[in-house]
Design a protein around this motif. Sequence first.
Motif, short mmCIF file in Angstrom:
data_model
loop_
_atom_site.label_atom_id
_atom_site.label_comp_id
_atom_site.label_asym_id
_atom_site.label_seq_id
_atom_site.Cartn_x
_atom_site.Cartn_y
_atom_site.Cartn_z
N SER A 29 42.87 43.88 49.58
CA SER A 29 43.17 45.21 50.08
C SER A 29 42.35 46.24 49.31
CB SER A 29 44.67 45.51 49.96
OG SER A 29 45.11 45.42 48.61
N ARG A 30 42.94 46.83 48.29
CA ARG A 30 42.23 47.85 47.53
C ARG A 30 41.17 47.22 46.62
NH1 ARG A 30 46.94 46.50 45.45
NH2 ARG A 30 47.13 46.03 43.23
N PRO A 31 40.21 48.03 46.15
CA PRO A 31 39.21 47.49 45.22
C PRO A 31 39.87 46.97 43.94
CG PRO A 31 38.52 49.61 46.11
CD PRO A 31 39.94 49.42 46.55
N ILE A 32 39.36 45.89 43.42
CA ILE A 32 39.89 45.31 42.20
C ILE A 32 39.42 46.14 41.01
CG2 ILE A 32 39.84 43.25 40.72
CD1 ILE A 32 39.50 41.59 43.28
N LYS A 33 40.34 46.41 40.09
CA LYS A 33 40.03 47.23 38.93
C LYS A 33 38.95 46.56 38.08
CE LYS A 33 44.72 49.15 38.74
NZ LYS A 33 45.96 49.27 37.94
N PRO A 34 38.10 47.36 37.45
CA PRO A 34 36.95 46.79 36.71
C PRO A 34 37.34 45.74 35.67
CG PRO A 34 36.67 49.15 36.96
CD PRO A 34 38.05 48.84 37.48
N ARG A 35 38.40 45.99 34.90
CA ARG A 35 38.78 45.01 33.88
C ARG A 35 39.24 43.71 34.52
NH1 ARG A 35 43.55 43.65 31.15
NH2 ARG A 35 43.17 42.59 29.17
N GLN A 36 40.01 43.80 35.59
CA GLN A 36 40.46 42.60 36.28
C GLN A 36 39.28 41.87 36.91
OE1 GLN A 36 43.66 43.43 39.00
NE2 GLN A 36 44.94 44.37 37.45
N ALA A 37 38.35 42.64 37.48
CA ALA A 37 37.16 42.03 38.08
C ALA A 37 36.36 41.27 37.03
CB ALA A 37 36.29 43.09 38.74
N ALA A 38 36.27 41.82 35.83
CA ALA A 38 35.54 41.15 34.76
C ALA A 38 36.23 39.84 34.37
CB ALA A 38 35.43 42.07 33.55
N LEU A 39 37.56 39.86 34.33
CA LEU A 39 38.30 38.64 34.00
C LEU A 39 38.16 37.58 35.09
CD1 LEU A 39 41.55 40.20 32.48
CD2 LEU A 39 39.81 38.87 31.25
N VAL A 40 38.09 38.02 36.34
CA VAL A 40 37.87 37.08 37.44
C VAL A 40 36.52 36.36 37.24
CG1 VAL A 40 37.40 36.90 39.92
CG2 VAL A 40 39.35 38.24 39.10
N GLY A 77 45.91 39.73 44.05
CA GLY A 77 46.94 39.02 43.30
C GLY A 77 46.36 38.10 42.26
N VAL A 78 45.29 37.40 42.61
CA VAL A 78 44.62 36.52 41.65
C VAL A 78 44.11 37.33 40.47
CG1 VAL A 78 42.62 35.01 41.30
CG2 VAL A 78 44.01 34.80 43.38
N ALA A 79 43.50 38.48 40.75
CA ALA A 79 42.98 39.33 39.68
C ALA A 79 44.10 39.80 38.76
CB ALA A 79 42.22 40.52 40.27
N SER A 80 45.23 40.16 39.35
CA SER A 80 46.39 40.59 38.56
C SER A 80 46.91 39.44 37.70
CB SER A 80 47.49 41.09 39.49
OG SER A 80 48.68 41.37 38.78
N ALA A 81 46.99 38.26 38.28
CA ALA A 81 47.49 37.10 37.53
C ALA A 81 46.59 36.76 36.35
CB ALA A 81 47.62 35.90 38.47
N VAL A 82 45.29 36.82 36.57
CA VAL A 82 44.36 36.53 35.48
C VAL A 82 44.55 37.52 34.34
CG1 VAL A 82 41.92 36.37 34.85
CG2 VAL A 82 42.71 35.41 37.01
N ARG A 83 44.83 38.77 34.68
CA ARG A 83 45.10 39.76 33.64
C ARG A 83 46.35 39.39 32.84
NH1 ARG A 83 48.58 43.88 33.50
NH2 ARG A 83 48.97 43.82 35.75
N HIS A 84 47.42 38.95 33.54
CA HIS A 84 48.64 38.53 32.84
C HIS A 84 48.34 37.35 31.90
CE1 HIS A 84 51.46 41.16 34.83
NE2 HIS A 84 51.14 40.71 36.04
N VAL A 85 47.56 36.42 32.37
CA VAL A 85 47.22 35.25 31.55
C VAL A 85 46.47 35.69 30.29
CG1 VAL A 85 45.81 33.17 31.44
CG2 VAL A 85 47.21 33.62 33.47
N ASP A 86 45.55 36.61 30.48
CA ASP A 86 44.75 37.09 29.35
C ASP A 86 45.61 37.88 28.36
OD1 ASP A 86 42.11 37.73 28.05
OD2 ASP A 86 42.73 39.78 28.59
N GLU A 87 46.40 38.82 28.87
CA GLU A 87 47.20 39.67 27.98
C GLU A 87 48.25 38.89 27.21
OE1 GLU A 87 46.90 43.89 30.48
OE2 GLU A 87 48.77 42.74 30.49
N GLN A 88 48.78 37.84 27.80
CA GLN A 88 49.82 37.05 27.13
C GLN A 88 49.27 35.83 26.40
OE1 GLN A 88 53.50 36.52 29.44
NE2 GLN A 88 52.71 37.99 30.95
#
Length: 225
Positions: A17-28, A87-98
């Motif tokens: 849907s919306r553009p993926i945030k830069p930090r999340q895109a980098a983690l992807v 959703g994948v981008a968000s999940a990768v962020r959770h994995v990284d932060e935790q």
Amino acid sequence: MEDTAHPLLRSYGRIKSRPIKPRQAALVETLLPQIRAPQAPFDPADLMPGAEEVWLEIGFGGGEHMASQAARAPNVLIIGCEPFLNGVASAVRHVDEQGLKNVRIKDGDARELIGHLPDACLNRVFILFPDPWPKARHHKRRIVQPEVLADLARVMKPGGKLRFATDVAGYADWALERVLASPDFKWAAERADDWRVPPADHITTRYEEKRLGDCEPVFFDFERV
């Protein structure tokens, strides 16, 4: 496995849907390749040697539930499937932060991943608030179908747990009817609170709190016979 002559109907809608945030895109780009589930047949035991159990979450949304369960159970390997790229981008962020080391992600159709798994390798499966496909002509796209249940039965261990949750009354009835019709699963609920009250180990997500459905959330816990 998918028949290329008769490809699987999509059980999900848009994939971005919306553009993926830069930090999340980098983690992807950097982290996702390291934790992505294999694209060919594999044994989950090879992904995390020594894992006490292997769990699968089908359609993890933004990854909140998956990441929280992984943090609670660091000795359990959790494989999550989600076709929605945001959703994948968000999940990768959770994995990284935790700092989670026990999560693997399939960015695509869960049915493809299930086809790659060996028999009796999963201890738990979560299907939480899947796309309800409310129009009658689209019901064939719902993830809870007899053939999917048969595939899940193959990859689940005897005694394995399947949890289905929804806040759409019609989908609750649909899912319950189909799982109870399967010879591979049983429902141990004895009273209304067994499915009306969130299970003790359930993790409420922001999506669930939005109450987008037409009923209070219901939680069906089934056991692989």
